[in-house]
Design an enzyme around this catalytic site. Sequence first.
Site, PDB file in Angstrom:
ATOM      1  N   CYS A  76      61.032  58.326  23.030  1.00 21.28           N
ATOM      2  CA  CYS A  76      59.671  58.018  23.452  1.00 21.28           C
ATOM      3  C   CYS A  76      59.419  58.729  24.777  1.00 21.28           C
ATOM      4  O   CYS A  76      60.258  59.499  25.247  1.00 21.28           O
ATOM      5  CB  CYS A  76      59.427  56.515  23.581  1.00 21.28           C
ATOM      6  SG  CYS A  76      60.268  55.748  24.973  1.00 21.28           S
ATOM      7  N   HIS A 131      54.762  47.314  29.480  1.00 18.17           N
ATOM      8  CA  HIS A 131      55.683  47.473  30.609  1.00 18.17           C
ATOM      9  C   HIS A 131      55.224  48.658  31.436  1.00 18.17           C
ATOM     10  O   HIS A 131      54.429  49.482  30.982  1.00 18.17           O
ATOM     11  CB  HIS A 131      57.118  47.666  30.133  1.00 18.17           C
ATOM     12  CG  HIS A 131      57.278  48.766  29.121  1.00 18.17           C
ATOM     13  ND1 HIS A 131      57.047  48.570  27.775  1.00 18.17           N
ATOM     14  CD2 HIS A 131      57.631  50.068  29.239  1.00 18.17           C
ATOM     15  CE1 HIS A 131      57.257  49.693  27.120  1.00 18.17           C
ATOM     16  NE2 HIS A 131      57.607  50.626  27.981  1.00 18.17           N
TER      17      HIS A 131
END
Length: 684
Positions: A430, A603
């Site tokens: 990612c 997050h």
Amino acid sequence: MATTTSASPYHAADSPSENGGGGGGVRLRVQRFGTFLSNMVLPNIGAFIAWGLITALFIETGWITLIGDALGYGGGYGFVEDLGAWGSGADGTGIVGPMITYLLPLLIGYTGGRMMYDDNLRGGVVGAIATMGAITGADVPMFLGAMIMGPLGGWSMKKLDALWSHKIRPGFEMLVNNFSAGIWGGFLAILGFVIAGPLVTQFSNGASRIIDLLVENNLLPLTSIFIEPAKVLFLNNAVNQGILTPLGTSEAQDAGQSILFLLEANPGPGLGLLLAFTFFGKGAAKASAPGAIVIQFVGGIHEIYFPYVLAKPKLILAVIAGGMAGIATNLVFGSGLRSPASPGSIIAVWAAAPPSSLLGVTASVVAAAGVSFLVASFLLKLDRSDDDGDLTAATAAMEARKGKKSSVAGNLTGAAAERTGAIRSIVFACDAGMGSSAMGASVLRKKVQGAGFTDVTVVNKAISNLRDDADLVVTHQDLTARAQQRTPSATHVSVDNFMASPRYDEIVELLQQTNAPDREPAMAGAAAGGGTAEAATGGAGDGLLATEAIVLDGRGSTRDEAITQAGELLVGTGAVDQAYADAMHERETSVSTYMGNRLALPHGTNEAKSAIHRTALSFVRYPQGIQWKGKDVTFVIGVAGAGDDHLKLLGKIAEVFLDESQVARLEAATTPQEVQQILGSVSV
């Protein structure tokens, strides 16, 4: 250029099988060596282009001087002459010479060292130091020296660091690391100066004499007899990056251009071949050839025409003849390029050509294409066999020779071929290599291991840290294209659900086909990667998830409002500063933090980790649900992981939400204490 299909999630080329014969093993090793050389050069092509542009504009015969002379501004041009000077004298003038002498080799050495030390910066630094010794020990551009000393520096530094790993007393790590790199780098620099520089100089001089001999005797076109078949067998990187580019760069330094840059990169032979298929081919080959022309001639991806040759091997004569015609034309015109043309696009070729060579270079491409077209057309008209089916088989043959699948060649058949090589390493990637990839890797790892494939590694990484050594790469569908650019040799799988993507089961099925085709499939329950998350004392209920950070009826109805509330709860417990909560919104702009199973895990960015005081979670339930980029979300868990804690947190959270009974308990919870009990296994 990667392709995606709806029929299969596997988009790119697979790693090679190791079960080839003796000759295939040698070829495979040569291919890998060529790929290694290419991986040192290609990341730095931008620097080569910058050097080529500066050279094209500012040297004595560059564009600015030629235009000035044409307009009647004869004589010197002040700073133009200084910029174009090959030297860098006491007055500090000259940029062309220092770039090719120092900048380019140092970049290659740094890249090679970093590659050999698993993308560690220390390997790159030591590789650059070692390369500097080779540079100063020779009077030719040290590209070959950089390709030797850079990887040697990174590899040897890695081995030395392993000797005292975990043995350094706390507080002395930086001292030991810095001095060990400095001392060892200094030793390698001396070694490069004394040995590598002179050896590479002798090699370059010897190779140059051979090339000169071929040129003087008008035999240089004969090199196509070796180069064109090598391209089809994917040995071109070893030839081009290992020999032609270094020698061509050295020649360009002295003569301002080099024909060697065009021996392999000329797009003419491939263009002529594809044109012949366009007019005289049959079936799938004829239908796909026009599209392949754009990819090959404009995009510079020559591998697109290799299956056409493999489908009818006698057509190798056409590309050999075309290559010879192109080289002969350049010899007649005395033309060449200032710098490598990478990729081999006509645009890159023209950009690297000096003004005086534009006509000759263009003529060489036209001549190569024309001869290749004529020969290929003649051979195709003589051929009475049917092309249908040949191209698909040839594409598979090409991939077998290459040792990996080709995403570009996949365009020829319209679907991704089946993967046959064993899968040993899976990377979930990612943007930052933390949040979503850690979650996905945890879920996938349990499925893979539950299916009995304990020898398959599943790790998570940032896309920027990917190396082309993974067998299979999993990414969010929005990031697949970026991952394919960094790992073209891997199989790529796109997901849009990190918790319960059906692609995970397809990966397990693929492992059953490639790693253990004869064994029985694992029990469905084991492969599902589930398992009951046992409630435990401590963990989330003992500091990580405070009572005041739990909301059972979330306010707001949008994704942004949900992120804001999750961040405010973390700030309210003193776990993070407001800067981290703001970064949670920034993180969402790159890739969605929706994980599947109605769960979102917002997050902060990696850059905001300094705003974390301690590892903590926040929990917000939305009984009516909210929309999260088109997905229904009930649970929003804000994550603030100090250091590497986020990896453990995400793995534990995944275990809970893979268990439907635990999700049902979270839906039915009426007090924060119940939520703490259910998430009790989430700990670091």
